[in-house]
Design an enzyme around this catalytic site. Structure first.
Site, PDB file in Angstrom:
ATOM      1  N   GLY A  22     -10.920  -9.019  -0.142  1.00  0.00           N
ATOM      2  CA  GLY A  22      -9.791  -9.709   0.475  1.00  0.00           C
ATOM      3  C   GLY A  22      -9.652 -11.167   0.083  1.00  0.00           C
ATOM      4  O   GLY A  22      -8.585 -11.615  -0.324  1.00  0.00           O
TER       5      GLY A  22
ATOM      6  N   ARG B  18       0.827  -1.214   0.000  1.00  0.00           N
ATOM      7  CA  ARG B  18       0.000   0.000   0.000  1.00  0.00           C
ATOM      8  C   ARG B  18       0.861   1.263   0.000  1.00  0.00           C
ATOM      9  O   ARG B  18       0.508   2.264  -0.622  1.00  0.00           O
ATOM     10  CB  ARG B  18      -0.931   0.015   1.215  1.00  0.00           C
ATOM     11  CG  ARG B  18      -2.197  -0.785   1.022  1.00  0.00           C
ATOM     12  CD  ARG B  18      -3.125  -0.647   2.209  1.00  0.00           C
ATOM     13  NE  ARG B  18      -4.434  -1.226   1.906  1.00  0.00           N
ATOM     14  CZ  ARG B  18      -5.399  -1.370   2.796  1.00  0.00           C
ATOM     15  NH1 ARG B  18      -5.201  -0.992   4.049  1.00  0.00           N
ATOM     16  NH2 ARG B  18      -6.562  -1.891   2.451  1.00  0.00           N
TER      17      ARG B  18
END
Length: 407
Positions: free
Chosen positions: A356, A37
């Site tokens: 996810g 990220r």
């Protein structure tokens, strides 16, 4: 991009630019264990700094519930972000508002980068408190939201602040919104959606929205069992939400009335227990035994799904086909993923996936990089697919347009 601006529309040279990033990354003993990220968020920060902005980063980490929790400090992020920015120094401030933050911002020169402390150390963040948003906004002249993964939350640093400063989407946010619009807003047709996962109850809104939009709805995972039961098929000891059988029948009826194709398993891999390498066999969905658990789709179902994808132009994917974490019940998901990747490679399919479990399954299949776009935003991706307005995105559409003074 529609009604909101991108950083192409901002004159950032010499301006204080507040960037909402999502640096809520895996960490162990104060060390970042997965910097994906951070690396993805670095592009917007590097571009703004390169254009002479004073870049001030807002982010959260964990759930400190409005209290200062030292283990949830963003301080360990700064050196990792610096590395992602090819060595550009990243200063750190011990708070995100108040004198400490103001002094740190005042020391910035053009092209400098500053990371502020965890915004969730203040209760006003999750309460979307106007006063807290105002204190954050006072540190900047412009606001850039690059955290699509947080856009479904109406928090001070994602929603209220965008109404106080001229605002725009960062590169990550821009890419996410462009691809999602390409998937459902203006898709090349025919359009298919794969919806998997354990329970119908968690994806009712998603199924309802997709039935109205897609040409083919492919249902897998544990939730497919509820639909099979709604068709009178035996499901043995499989996960099945029997209280939602009437709802499943309603969805099937809606699809039929709208001329949509619903694809359900025609065969299944069954076992008497969910365990690695448990004895299993393939049976038709009409022949599931009383002690059987449906744990994956069978080879005929895989062939059917792949044949459907072969006549599609666009695919949206959320959720696996089986208990993919446990071998051999990962085969169905992996084989469909490989087929989707091959069609994408050949330029025949635009493939957009997210969630996810979906990412974990695609990673297990080794095809993540081969799909058109894989969203790392879990809740925001799902809510967007459900047709919900995302507060962080809506706020960008109504942000002030007047250029801010200061710098």
């Amino acid at each position: 991009m529609g009604a909101y601006r991108t950083i192409d529309d901002l004159d950032v040279a010499g301006k204080r630019v507040l960037v909402r990033a999502d640096f809520n990354v895996p960490m162990k003993k104060g060390k970042v264990t997965d910097s994906t990220r951070i690396e993805r968020g670095a592009a917007t920060i590097a571009e703004l700094a390169g254009r002479g902005a004073k870049v001030i980063i807002l982010s959260h980490f964990g759930r400190p519930e409005g209290k200062t929790v030292p283990e949830m400090s963003l301080r360990p992020i700064a050196p990792v972000l610096s590395q992602a920015l090819a060595g550009l120094p990243v200063a750190f401030a011990e708070d995100c508002v108040g004198e400490v933050a103001r002094d740190a911002v005042a020391r910035l020169g053009n092209g400098d980068v500053l990371l502020l402390e965890n915004v969730r150390f203040h209760p006003g963040e999750e309460k979307n408190d106007p006063a807290f948003a105002g204190a954050l906004a006072a540190l900047g002249d412009l606001y850039v939201n690059d955290a699509f993964s947080c856009a479904h939350r109406a928090h001070a640093s994602t929603e209220a602040i965008a109404r106080l400063l001229p605002s725009a989407a960062g590169r990550l946010m821009e890419a996410e919104l462009d691809h999602l619009e390409r998937a459902l807003g203006r898709p090349e047709r025919p359009l298919a959606a794969i919806v998997g996962g354990a329970k119908v109850s968690t994806k009712l809104a998603l199924l309802g929205n997709l039935v109205a939009k897609v040409d083919s709805l492919i249902i897998g995972g544990g939730m497919a069992n509820t639909f099979l039961a709604a068709q009178g098929k035996p499901v043995g000891k499989s996960l099945c939400e029997r209280n939602l059988i009437p709802t499943a029948r309603d969805i099937l009826a809606q699809a039929k009335a709208a001329g949509r194709e619903i694809v359900l398993p025609v065969d299944a891999v069954v076992a008497e227990q969910l365990a690695a390498h448990a004895p299993s066999r393939v049976v038709a969905v009409d022949a599931v035994g009383a002690n059987d658990m449906i744990l994956d789709i069978g080879p005929r179902s895989v062939e059917h799904v792949v044949s459907v994808l072969a006549r599609m132009k666009t695919l949206v994917w959320n959720g696996p086909f089986g208990a993919f974490e446990v071998e051999p019940f990962d085969n169905g998901t992996i084989e469909v993923a490989e087929a989707a990747a091959e069609l994408t490679d050949a330029g025949k399919l635009v493939s957009i996936a997210g969630g996810g479990d979906t990412i974990a399954a695609l990673n297990a299949a080794g095809v993540t990089a081969r799909l058109t776009y894989v969203s790392t935003a879990g809740g925001a991706f799902l809510e967007w697919l459900e047709g919900k307005a995302l507060p962080g995105v809506e706020a960008l559409k109504t942000s002030p347009t007047r250029a801010a003074a200061g710098g």
